[in-house]
Design an enzyme around this catalytic site. Structure first.
Site, PDB file in Angstrom:
ATOM      1  N   SER A   1       0.808  -1.222   0.000  1.00  0.00           N
ATOM      2  CA  SER A   1       0.000   0.000   0.000  1.00  0.00           C
ATOM      3  C   SER A   1       0.838   1.267   0.000  1.00  0.00           C
ATOM      4  O   SER A   1       0.409   2.287  -0.518  1.00  0.00           O
ATOM      5  CB  SER A   1      -0.935   0.013   1.207  1.00  0.00           C
TER       6      SER A   1
ATOM      7  N   ASP B   1      -0.724   5.572  11.930  1.00  0.00           N
ATOM      8  CA  ASP B   1      -0.675   4.161  12.342  1.00  0.00           C
ATOM      9  C   ASP B   1       0.755   3.632  12.363  1.00  0.00           C
ATOM     10  O   ASP B   1       0.959   2.429  12.418  1.00  0.00           O
ATOM     11  CB  ASP B   1      -1.550   3.302  11.419  1.00  0.00           C
TER      12      ASP B   1
ATOM     13  N   HIS C   1       1.654   4.073   7.470  1.00  0.00           N
ATOM     14  CA  HIS C   1       1.353   4.831   6.260  1.00  0.00           C
ATOM     15  C   HIS C   1       1.716   6.298   6.466  1.00  0.00           C
ATOM     16  O   HIS C   1       0.948   7.051   7.066  1.00  0.00           O
ATOM     17  CB  HIS C   1      -0.130   4.717   5.920  1.00  0.00           C
TER      18      HIS C   1
END
Lengths: 218, 218, 218, 218, 218, 218, 218, 218
Positions: C15, C191, C194
């Site tokens: 991601s 978090d 990211h």
């Protein structure tokens, strides 16, 4: 007026032709013809020649190049059996060379453009009553602009093919150039490619001129 | 590096500055600074000078002209008490003269532009440690293009004001022109006005150069 | 600068690489490269080396582990024939061991990670001009944190492979650690995984350093 | 069980209390109490003490600090005339010091926190039957983590106030720490602040323990 | 506590079990277990027995009858290899007889219900460590209500099967009946079938009682 | 038929009357009358008595009690000058006593209900040609159900007022009870309060019977 | 061509004029003029007379009657100081008498229509260079249809006022009637009121004829 | 009443029958029967003959002609084994001849209509207890309107088939004509085809009359 009673007129091309037409079939009720020059052509025909019952079909598809047209020619043109066919293609063939210059497999260069276009004209001529070839255009009046020059190359190919095969011909670039002497390009199109209603009106009227529309009717 | 520990740096301008910043306050968590050069400037400062704790605020508003800036100057600039202020304005002042030529009250002509800009600089200078004036720009390399020439007039006014008042100055047009010798305008911006990430990177790096950013850090 | 004229640079990962890139192909117009470090790398290259025409492609996919990469390696890497390939993988291989500890088949343990990664490097090396291996990272400065320690194990595997096979190597964890001495982890990422724009800027600049980017250009 | 027949129990706090409660009034039908520990407390009371008819009200508001609580204390607490009041506040007072360190006016420092909290307790004590003070918490087990240490300072202030004024006291941090010896922080909360259902269950059960809930009923 | 370290506990049933669980797999991050009693059971286990690492999976599907369960038993139960399996089914088998009385092929009558349920128990018993059979329930306290009486027939079948095969047994109707002596049915469920959080708490606590949960832990 | 040419018939009530009517005015084009019995009454009148031109207006509002009706009586009833007025209210007055028993200020007890209702009837009688009082109802056939008994108390108050003031009277509960001997309550309404089309048909036909509708017309 | 360089032409009317125009001001960029005849008129003017720079403004509002026009005349017409004003109103004045016959206060009867229209013409004549009165129309060819006859009454009033005050006049009904001899009404408009593109083309061309548009230009 | 206990009544047709019914099966809970006459028929039957338990199914599909019905007859009619079948088709067969006159393959002319309809009746008669043929209709009272005349041709075909095969027959056009002497067509339907609730009430009551509904029940 070259078109006769009950004939079908099909338009094929890229996003300028597409103009949010209905899918899968670009005809029917409620803006099925999209918001561009095809819808305007249909409106002119219904308003001035309602007794002819001309059936207009829009098979434009956004993003298409002539390479894409050939891939869907059988289903989207031939199987629909138009009496008249209008082609306007080339914008994306050229544009990708300028907005994504590094992705070279997206570029349709002049040789491929001409060869493919020629194949389409040749296989279609025997199947229709008339063919209208419209040049691609670029709303940039500067004659030394690189993309303008490239677009003119493609327009010249279209003109050459029209002459060779004796089809009707619409020089859209010339039609826009007359207006661009009075209006800045950004007035007509935010990206110099997709015109607003005024630009589509120019396309529609130029097209109608080529098929013998009588402006004194209706 | 001209900025010092704990100072506040505020950006004001139009849509190029705005870039979807958070409202009403253009600072805080989660992309509050938008997606443009302001966010990149902040990222560079945090990545290379984290110990300085520079506070970046984005108060750009899409569609604004210098006339709009003056109307919100007290609330959006002065009450926020920045240590440093960066101004980039003029795109819409010029653009409306070309994309909506018939709506003349939307046009901010050079005289009004200069007079208004001057008032803003004069009232702000005593309140800040430093002022950065960034020219507006147009991603059109043709020197005889009408809108390009008009935009250069406005850029020249910004340069004149920067010199008169001894502020920092950023010639954004010159920075873009260097890249435009290699890339066609449409590669950088679909409308020759709103750049993609590469264009915002050019703006951010040019701005940082003007405030003495050291590229060999971090 | 190690990259040469017209070369293709492909990024693959999870991601952090993906960053909302376009699908199915991670290249083209309008933010096709996503909002992360890949887009920033492309922006730096276009802004500073426009004459090179480097083609950047983003094939990151959110949630991926090295096990997922191997499954799509043929279609997403090999068939696209990149000249340069950058790999950053491992975050989810580790994270699932900590956020869903009871679902053990989601965990990619160090042995599987190394073996799979090694297979990918070995089959790809003969096909590319250069390979860049980027470590995964965790934005937690506490050296005794369980997940931080685990992530360092994976980073060490990447370093070992880079040394064994003589590829370029980017130690992203070290780059972040320099900033984490000044900024609390939550400033960079909600978090700890990211990052925001500042964190992606760190990744982009560290990557560019490894391929010989000259900061004094542009 | 300290609560008696027909009494009203009101909860006030930040997003952990709010948990998507209904607005403007945090009571009524269909998840009016949100999805967090307040809803669980209500469910336990209805399931085990249905004959008491305890009325639970949730007035938590996301993003609040103790400074925000004081501003809405009259309308959101006093005018609703609760018999019992539970307060859990402090997360944002601390968090903003770490995730937006440069925006200093968003930080509620310990002195302001204690003074404000004390004013709220003093004015409310005469109006209610019982007051429950719950500490804020941080799901980070590392005792030397900067934000964890800061959060403990605030927890200690809550404990001191509970002792001074003789209210009920809930040490939420201690309750979480018991579980954190077995589960990594990320299992309980993606951002170490907003727990999932397991974390809210811990809060609810710890709260109920403080008011004398009998686990062998129902 | 009957469950041991690292065991997997799978729940199957209808909408009361489903409760908006994630699809296709009812486990993982972010409310994958839905909003009902399964999520509460998981929360209780994590909060009080974090060291056991029990893996909870929710495979409930809204609208299901026992006939539907049998159709998906292989993929949704057996292939997932649970150590413990909990079944709560029968609500829709009965309800359709009352809300769509004219569509008779939707009704699962007692004979089919028992035969199908028995087949499921028999094929599953050899594959699991433990089986928990939960009765369906109806939140209607009137013993002469037609649908209540019908639901009790189905509950009696579940009890008979639990006794025959020596499985754990949960009498959900009895658990609700205790609360219904104090609260009107509409307080617990708008349609007497789908309970709010209080009702799910009753289900979760009754289930946990059956597997030996110790309420004095955690 | 008691209504005469060109008269206006206004309905007021709660969600059963409202049925998603248009706002602010409950009349006009395209389902302005909602989806419930008011729309059916209008359809019957147009279909069978088109020559009368009866104007139907729906001013029902979801969630209303008689207390709410009084608050909006002047604007929503009197200023609209109906010739005929139909009132059906009481469902929520009773329901809140059962679904939110702990929020006592939401309950409208029988004394308040009767007194308020009486005030509304007395002030309105002189202003209209006719008044139709419809009882509230509950789709629960069990005569000992607590909420059913309560609803009957309110129905009895409506009957008493209708008799005292000589208005038309519609016993909706009796009309439903005839059908409930054949159909289970859940066939007619998922919550025993809001009926489907069949229930609204019962309401419409019972209402029309009270005003002398001739079923053999149209 | 009656319009001269730089003049402003404002259209006012109901939904047929509105056609989803931009709000609050019906001019500017990107379809600000809507999708109807006003946009077509503007397109014709830009395409054929670009050198004139005619500024077109659309202030139509859906649902309006002449009564509504008078209420917003000062702000929406006079303050905008048009050189030319075109009015097309009356559709809703008539239609409401037929689609909501029982709501009589929505009907604008002929006397009120004429008196109001006359007041608007008289106060506006001294402020503009030219006034164009367009009749309302109904796409129903049957001369004995009740609504058609009513619409003709209103058209006759418009004609009478145009003659009395010497304004330009457009008989839209006559223009449509010519086409209706060839096409069924439903081909032009699903509700006989709102035409598709062909109908708007008829309106635009008829309007342009009245102001002396030369069809042989452009 | 011709229908008996437990029989299934299936309706098939076009958008007037469909009326937003549920898919794929037009029966079940929550408005599965749509918002039109089918739902009203069901409501009448449940309200007045609840003891019969008639099962109503709606298989109407918007846009269908009789040609479309034949294509789905096996799956949508025969496999569902109705005891009674009601058919109302023909609107689109006619309408397309008038709203898209140039797309001739969309037109179902009288010969094809009759032949197809006859095949459907013949194959179905042996499978059902009763068949109800409803004419298509057009809400245009002018007898010389072209589409009205055409629709009457199709209605006459339906009447002829009903007589030949001895089925029940419903003359919907006649039922509407009675109301159209009092109400203008636009009051009943904006497009003269899709009626509002009053029109659906006319259809439902006319249908029920044909099957012997007793209006003095319920």
């Amino acid at each position: 007026m070259k078109l006769q009673n009950g004939e079908k007129l099909l338009f094929i091309g890229d996003s300028i032709t597409d103009a949010e037409r209905q899918r899968p079939d670009g005809e029917g009720l409620f803006q099925a013809l999209g918001k561009g020059y095809v819808s305007l052509v249909d409106a002119f025909l219904q308003a001035s020649y309602p007794e002819l019952g001309i059936r207009v079909v829009n098979m434009g598809t956004s993003g298409n190049t002539v390479r894409d047209l050939e891939q869907r020619w059988e289903t989207d043109v031939e199987q629909r059996k138009p009496d008249w066919l209008s082609i306007m293609i080339g914008t994306n063939d050229v544009w990708r060379q300028f907005d994504t210059p590094f992705i070279r497999e997206w570029h349709v260069l002049p040789d491929e453009y001409e060869a493919t276009y020629r194949r389409l004209v040749e296989r279609t001529l025997p199947q229709v009553k008339g063919l209208v070839l419209m040049t691609p255009f670029y709303l940039e009046p500067n004659p030394s602009d690189a993309m303008r020059k490239r677009m003119e190359e493609y327009g010249a190919i279209v003109r050459k093919l029209a002459e060779e095969y004796g089809t009707l011909f619409v020089d859209t670039q010339a039609a826009f150039d007359r207006v661009l002497t009075h209006l800045y390009a950004a007035t007509l199109a935010w990206d110099r490619v997709h015109p607003g209603t005024a630009g589509h009106m120019i396309l529609a009227r130029t097209f109608l001129g080529a098929i013998g529309f009588d402006w004194n009717r209706g």
